[in-house]
Design an enzyme around this catalytic site. Structure first.
Site, PDB file in Angstrom:
ATOM      1  N   GLY A  31      62.823  45.507  76.968  1.00 21.91           N
ATOM      2  CA  GLY A  31      63.618  44.445  77.555  1.00 21.91           C
ATOM      3  C   GLY A  31      64.418  44.826  78.786  1.00 21.91           C
ATOM      4  O   GLY A  31      65.189  44.019  79.295  1.00 21.91           O
ATOM      5  N   GLY A  33      63.145  45.441  81.697  1.00 21.48           N
ATOM      6  CA  GLY A  33      62.495  44.939  82.902  1.00 21.48           C
ATOM      7  C   GLY A  33      61.415  45.843  83.448  1.00 21.48           C
ATOM      8  O   GLY A  33      61.085  45.767  84.647  1.00 21.48           O
ATOM      9  N   LYS A  34      60.821  46.690  82.592  1.00 23.34           N
ATOM     10  CA  LYS A  34      59.768  47.598  83.048  1.00 23.34           C
ATOM     11  C   LYS A  34      58.612  46.848  83.693  1.00 23.34           C
ATOM     12  O   LYS A  34      58.142  47.199  84.778  1.00 23.34           O
ATOM     13  CB  LYS A  34      59.220  48.420  81.873  1.00 23.34           C
ATOM     14  CG  LYS A  34      60.197  49.345  81.227  1.00 23.34           C
ATOM     15  CD  LYS A  34      59.547  50.170  80.133  1.00 23.34           C
ATOM     16  CE  LYS A  34      58.929  49.321  79.037  1.00 23.34           C
ATOM     17  NZ  LYS A  34      59.919  48.546  78.272  1.00 23.34           N
ATOM     18  N   THR A  35      58.149  45.801  83.003  1.00 29.23           N
ATOM     19  CA  THR A  35      56.978  45.078  83.502  1.00 29.23           C
ATOM     20  C   THR A  35      57.279  44.399  84.829  1.00 29.23           C
ATOM     21  O   THR A  35      56.475  44.472  85.768  1.00 29.23           O
ATOM     22  CB  THR A  35      56.521  44.039  82.461  1.00 29.23           C
ATOM     23  OG1 THR A  35      56.146  44.705  81.255  1.00 29.23           O
ATOM     24  CG2 THR A  35      55.332  43.239  82.978  1.00 29.23           C
ATOM     25  N   SER A  36      58.415  43.750  84.929  1.00 31.79           N
ATOM     26  CA  SER A  36      58.766  43.052  86.174  1.00 31.79           C
ATOM     27  C   SER A  36      58.843  44.028  87.339  1.00 31.79           C
ATOM     28  O   SER A  36      58.313  43.760  88.427  1.00 31.79           O
ATOM     29  CB  SER A  36      60.112  42.335  86.016  1.00 31.79           C
ATOM     30  OG  SER A  36      60.051  41.377  84.985  1.00 31.79           O
ATOM     31  N   ASP A  58      50.899  48.589  76.645  1.00 31.85           N
ATOM     32  CA  ASP A  58      51.720  47.978  75.593  1.00 31.85           C
ATOM     33  C   ASP A  58      50.840  47.120  74.684  1.00 31.85           C
ATOM     34  O   ASP A  58      50.124  46.234  75.172  1.00 31.85           O
ATOM     35  CB  ASP A  58      52.803  47.103  76.236  1.00 31.85           C
ATOM     36  CG  ASP A  58      53.858  46.646  75.235  1.00 31.85           C
ATOM     37  OD1 ASP A  58      53.596  46.706  74.021  1.00 31.85           O
ATOM     38  OD2 ASP A  58      54.936  46.218  75.686  1.00 31.85           O
ATOM     39  N   THR A 517      58.967  34.777  79.437  1.00 35.21           N
ATOM     40  CA  THR A 517      58.204  35.870  78.838  1.00 35.21           C
ATOM     41  C   THR A 517      58.625  36.164  77.397  1.00 35.21           C
ATOM     42  O   THR A 517      57.767  36.252  76.515  1.00 35.21           O
ATOM     43  CB  THR A 517      58.317  37.136  79.705  1.00 35.21           C
ATOM     44  OG1 THR A 517      57.758  36.855  80.989  1.00 35.21           O
ATOM     45  CG2 THR A 517      57.579  38.302  79.080  1.00 35.21           C
TER      46      THR A 517
END
Length: 673
Positions: A31, A33-36, A58, A517
């Site tokens: 949560g 913000g790694k993906t963003s 993931d 998301t």
């Protein structure tokens, strides 16, 4: 240079993109913000003319949603970003491919029953794990696989899962090297041995600072920074030493005097004063809390171009925020408490606040005199941190993989190993050294903890979604196995799956944020649970800015953006919907009580001035209030009396800390002139 003194680059994403090595790993607490950020860096690099492959490892990836592109387990171009390809390493697809590679050569050669037995042997979660790892290792350890790209970016799973992924090369290499039987729980070792050289190259690539950079992503809060520090040290011990830190979501208030905005800004500043030493040595960039969600290429480019400092919001942010009716966490606890015992499991995407919600429920049940055991299945979780000073008032445990594996091995050797000849005992010991032993040990520990709910409450803070689903899958697989052979099987193992499926015994709470998301991932989690015969009891929408009273335009707009997601959950997904406002105190220890504030649709959390009849003094407090009707009394912050009344809602001109003392003439407090 100290962490606080370091200046922030005007374009943080741009600095990461321009200084990138061939391989970038983004990791951190769920949560953060790694993906963003990984997606924004990938888009920025592609816009600069580089060829980029973006890969998610993931099990609960949402890369498709963030990029607004349908992805598969093979690289696909991202429309609108020439030069950028993306893919998901789908664990189930990888496992199916791996199983067929191991079983396929025997079809038509061995009897059907033997082939079916091999397939069953390869149906466990460990097969899924090693198969996904093979895909990952092929991209890192085989240069030919990514020769068409300048940079490969990995958006990894939350920390615990990632650490497990990166320790697998050495774990399996050691097992292959010392195994003497030629067999494993993953089938013939010949198949694994073929990958031994690839595993070694993967380890070397991860440790090469000219090839690989580990980017630790954290929010500016103590829990995220602590986990980032732990990850940094553990990965450094694994040889991954080229690291840098990204602080995501730094908030700067647009004006002073707004209690919510000031509290959010102060929380970030206070967290940075407590940065662990392991992180203070790392190069760092800061990314601001942006107004609109970084979803789709337009949103990602906005994030990539964001500058530090206060953000701007359109005038529409000043329009009133209307929120649909929901339940409070307190009312949910009231309903849970009625039965007197049972399991409560908090589930959801990493970073949505599962641990704090679980801790708040456990503390409130214990305050009511009920027996409570709080535990976690998350390899990276530390529920004690959430309890703070209250940890001594509860029974708390963590399913520790190392402890459980050691205990399981000792038990098996003492029972199944008793009386075996040296050769057979050596084979048993070798089998117990397999990394897959961890899966069995954790499963049995999980069953033991759940069984305790027959005589009290067990509150389980589960791992992030992907890890939890693997645990549920293994529960189903082991249930099928033990039902065929119940010899020496503990009763709690036999009863685990029926207990999880019993809605009176087990209440699953899906925790999410009112954002696209997290809600989308929560929906997928619910679908998977329902397929396993487990129906969630309620959804908990956590940290909602739609439920607080603030004049800050950025926070008001974020709250306004939340309303459609809240309505979507109520309308389409949840039997019960609970909402928790963002609270201006850290939800740790006594601060957990703030999560039980009312979250109804006609209430807000706001700053108000009250008068206390007990000590004849006015005071300021954060309180929920209805848009109409009689305000509730609150406890005086000075003398503890509940004989209080609300005088008025504080505004930006009211001094922070409340009114002046009675008699000074600043307001209508009895006794003032």
């Amino acid at each position: 240079m100290s962490l606080l003194a370091e200046t922030t680059t005007p374009n943080a994403i741009g600095s990461i993109a321009t200084e990138a090595t061939n391989v970038l790993f983004f990791t951190g607490k769920g949560g953060v913000g790694k993906t963003s950020i990984a997606c924004a860096v990938a888009v920025a690099m592609a816009d600069a003319g580089r060829r980029v492959l973006l890969v998610s490892t993931d099990p609960a990836s949402n890369l498709d949603e963030v990029l607004a592109t349908a992805l598969s387990d093979k690289p696909r171009p991202v429309v609108g970003a020439p030069g950028l390809d993306a893919m998901n390493i789908d664990p189930e697809v990888a496992a199916a491919t791996y199983r067929e590679s191991m079983v396929g050569p025997y079809r038509g050669v061995l009897p059907d029953a033997a082939v079916a037995s091999m397939e069953e042997q390869l149906s466990g979660a460990c097969t899924v794990e090693i198969a996904a790892f093979n895909e990952f290792a092929g991209l890192v350890g085989d240069p030919a696989a990514t020769s068409g790209y300048d940079t490969v970016i990995f958006d990894t799973a939350p920390t615990g899962h990632t650490l497990r992924l990166l320790t697998l090369p050495s774990a399996w290499s050691e097992f292959i090297e010392t195994n003497t039987t030629g067999e494993s729980c993953l089938g013939p070792l010949a198949g694994l041995s073929a990958h031994r050289e690839l595993y070694a190259r993967t380890v070397d690539a991860l440790a090469d600072p000219t090839l690989t950079t580990l980017i630790l992503v954290s929010r500016p809060d103590v829990a995220s920074l602590k986990e980032a520090a732990r990850s940094s040290e553990e990965l450094r011990d694994l040889g991954v030493r080229n690291q840098r830190l990204v602080l995501n979501g730094l908030f700067s208030a647009t004006r002073s005097g707004d209690m919510i905005a000031d509290a959010l800004e102060k929380q970030g500043a206070d967290a940075l004063l407590k940065v662990p030493e392991a992180l203070s040595r790392l190069p760092r960039v800061d990314i601001p809390l942006v107004v609109l969600p970084p979803v789709g290429l337009e949103g990602l480019r906005r994030l990539a171009s964001a500058h530090s400092g206060p953000q701007t919001a359109p005038d529409s942010s000043f329009e009133p925020v209307q929120v649909a009716e929901t339940e409070s966490l307190r009312s949910l606890v009231d309903e849970i408490a009625q039965r007197g015992s049972g399991v409560v499991m908090t589930m959801g995407k990493g970073g949505v606040g599962k641990t704090t919600v679980a801790a708040a429920i456990a503390v409130e049940l214990a305050k009511r005199g009920l027996p409570v055991h709080l535990s976690t299945t998350d390899p990276a979780a530390h529920v004690v941190d959430a309890l703070g000073d209250l940890a001594a008032t509860l029974e708390v445990s963590r399913i520790d993989p190392e402890v459980e594996v050691a205990a399981y091995r000792e038990q098996v050797l003492a029972t199944a190993g008793k009386g075996l000849d040296p050769s057979a005992l050596a084979m048993l010991e070798e089998d117990l050294r397999s990394p897959c032993t961890e899966e069995i040990a954790i499963f049995r520990a999980f069953a033991r903890v759940v069984a305790r709910a027959a005589n009290g409450f067990v509150i389980l803070d589960t791992a992030p979604t992907g890890h939890t689903l693997l645990l549920i899958d293994s529960s189903e697989a082991y249930h099928r196995e033990v039902m065929r052979n119940t010899t020496d099987t503990p009763p709690e193992v036999l009863e685990l799956l029926p207990r999880l499926r019993d809605p009176d015994f087990t209440k699953v709470l899906i925790v999410t944020l009112a954002e696209a998301t997290p809600v989308s991932e929560a929906r997928r989690l619910q679908d998977d649970l329902v397929r396993a015969g487990i129906v969630p009891f309620a959804w908990v929408i956590n940290q909602s800015f739609a439920l607080v009273d603030t004049s800050d335009p950025v926070l008001r707009l974020r709250g306004a953006n939340e309303t459609r997601h809240i309505e979507h959950v109520i309308r389409d997904h949840a039997r019960h919907t609970v909402s928790i406002p963002w609270v201006p105190v850290p939800p740790v220890g006594e601060g957990l009580g703030a999560l039980l504030l009312v979250g109804a649709g006609d209430r807000r959390l706001g700053r108000h001035v009250y008068y206390c009849h007990g000590c004849d003094t006015s005071f300021e407090t954060m309180v929920e209030h209805r848009d109409s009707g009689v305000p509730e009394s609150v406890t005086c912050t000075r003398c503890g009396s509940q004989n209080t009344r609300m005088m008025y809602r504080a505004n930006d001109l009211t001094p922070i800390g409340g009114c002046c003392p009675p008699g000074t003439g600043c307001c209508g407090t009895p006794g003032s002139s």
